[in-house]
Design a protein around this motif. Structure first.
Motif, short mmCIF file in Angstrom:
data_model
loop_
_atom_site.label_atom_id
_atom_site.label_comp_id
_atom_site.label_asym_id
_atom_site.label_seq_id
_atom_site.Cartn_x
_atom_site.Cartn_y
_atom_site.Cartn_z
N ARG A 1 -29.39 58.04 -26.23
CA ARG A 1 -28.36 59.30 -26.77
C ARG A 1 -27.00 57.98 -26.99
NH1 ARG A 1 -27.76 64.41 -22.82
NH2 ARG A 1 -26.50 65.55 -23.45
N HIS B 1 -31.16 81.98 -12.50
CA HIS B 1 -30.42 82.52 -13.57
C HIS B 1 -29.44 83.45 -14.53
CE1 HIS B 1 -34.19 80.54 -16.44
NE2 HIS B 1 -34.66 81.16 -14.78
N GLN C 1 -33.60 74.65 -13.04
CA GLN C 1 -34.95 74.33 -12.88
C GLN C 1 -35.11 72.61 -12.34
OE1 GLN C 1 -37.16 73.95 -16.56
NE2 GLN C 1 -35.25 73.90 -17.94
N ASP D 1 -28.62 73.04 -11.74
CA ASP D 1 -29.18 73.17 -12.78
C ASP D 1 -30.39 74.16 -12.42
OD1 ASP D 1 -30.37 71.66 -14.96
OD2 ASP D 1 -31.71 72.69 -14.31
N SER E 1 -22.82 70.77 -20.36
CA SER E 1 -23.01 70.03 -21.46
C SER E 1 -24.33 70.40 -21.96
CB SER E 1 -23.12 68.68 -21.89
OG SER E 1 -23.95 68.10 -22.97
N GLY F 1 -25.99 72.65 -14.90
CA GLY F 1 -27.42 72.52 -16.41
C GLY F 1 -26.81 71.15 -16.24
C1 LIG Z 1 -29.91 71.11 -23.03
S1 LIG Z 1 -29.68 71.20 -21.59
C2 LIG Z 1 -28.34 70.04 -21.48
C3 LIG Z 1 -28.54 69.02 -19.54
C4 LIG Z 1 -27.84 68.37 -19.51
N1 LIG Z 1 -26.66 69.01 -19.40
C5 LIG Z 1 -26.85 66.96 -20.57
O1 LIG Z 1 -25.66 67.70 -21.89
O2 LIG Z 1 -28.66 66.43 -21.06
C6 LIG Z 1 -30.09 72.38 -20.45
C7 LIG Z 1 -29.74 72.26 -18.96
O3 LIG Z 1 -29.43 74.01 -18.90
C8 LIG Z 1 -30.23 74.15 -17.12
N2 LIG Z 1 -30.09 75.34 -17.50
C9 LIG Z 1 -30.21 76.64 -18.23
N3 LIG Z 1 -29.87 77.84 -17.77
C10 LIG Z 1 -29.50 77.72 -16.59
C11 LIG Z 1 -28.41 78.45 -15.71
N4 LIG Z 1 -28.79 79.43 -16.37
N5 LIG Z 1 -27.69 78.41 -14.85
C12 LIG Z 1 -28.39 76.63 -14.94
N6 LIG Z 1 -28.35 76.13 -15.14
C13 LIG Z 1 -29.20 76.04 -16.38
C14 LIG Z 1 -31.28 74.06 -17.75
O4 LIG Z 1 -32.69 73.73 -16.66
C15 LIG Z 1 -31.08 72.88 -18.16
O5 LIG Z 1 -31.97 71.30 -17.99
#
Ligand SMILES: C[S@@+](CC[C@H](N)C(=O)[O-])C[C@H]1O[C@@H](n2cnc3c(N)ncnc32)[C@H](O)[C@@H]1O
Length: 190
Positions: free
Chosen positions: A19, A96, A69, A67, A114, A43
């Motif tokens: 990436r 959430h 998860q 995060d 991101s 996140g």
């Molecule tokens: C598409 S991934 C992006 C991960 C990282 N920021 C990157 O760019 O590589 C989105 C991340 O946001 C987290 N996420 C989703 N909803 C969230 C929330 N309500 N609060 C915190 N994290 C969340 C997901 O678990 C996931 O790990």
């Protein structure tokens, strides 16, 4: 109702070094990071950006990684240990509907999200919670993926941030992404 979150198997893909060819964390983030900063990576998933951030803030800095998860966070912790960066990384599993950052009032120098905003159930609440954590001089970089998110949808996201008293200071160019750099609109307080 919660939106669909990024599956854990995608987390592994997102953490891939390949990436870096189109999203280089050093190039994207180094203009905003200084030694000793307290940074928030919201996140964070498995830490594609968190580990380079931990390198950039140096031994006196801190990266708070949040995060929803647990599996993402556990994998990030493992990768941080392997990289010898655990002491600069603090991990948090949030809900959430809440990032659980009440203890960080105006402590954060730089916040980063991101590919996250489109997954959170309430963008207004999300921006409001992050606003509380940022120092008056702090900044917040928001990136959303062009493949997933239309320009119109991103504009709605930016408006949600502005309604929570952020102001736009720049629209940096990053490959395949919608991007906005925000700071607190402190003039609105007076
Ligand atoms: C598409 S991934 C992006 C991960 C990282 N920021 C990157 O760019 O590589 C989105 C991340 O946001 C987290 N996420 C989703 N909803 C969230 C929330 N309500 N609060 C915190 N994290 C969340 C997901 O678990 C996931 O790990």
């Amino acid at each position: 109702m919660a939106k669909r979150v990024c599956p854990v198997w995608v987390g592994y893909l997102l953490a891939s070094p390949i990436r870096k060819l189109f999203q280089n964390p050093q190039r994207i983030l180094s203009p905003y990071i200084e030694n000793g900063m307290k940074v928030l990576d919201v996140g964070c998933a498995m830490g594609f950006f968190s580990l380079p951030l931990a390198q950039m803030v140096g031994s006196k800095g801190k990266v708070i990684c949040v995060d929803v998860q647990e599996k993402m966070i556990r994998s990030l912790e493992k990768r941080a240990r392997k990289a010898g960066l655990s002491n600069r990384i603090e991990t948090r599993i949030c809900h959430h509907n809440s990032l659980g950052l009440d203890d960080l009032k105006e402590e954060v120098d730089f916040a980063f999200a991101s590919a996250v905003v489109h997954e959170v159930p309430d963008a207004s609440r999300f921006f409001s919670e992050i606003y509380q954590t940022i120092k008056p001089t702090g900044r917040f970089l928001v990136i959303e993926p062009k493949g997933h998110i239309s320009k119109k949808h991103f504009n709605i996201t930016v408006s949600a941030a502005e309604q929570k008293d952020f102001k736009i200071i720049e629209r940096p160019q990053i490959g395949r992404s919608h991007v906005v750099l925000l700071e607190k609109n402190v003039s609105l307080r007076f």
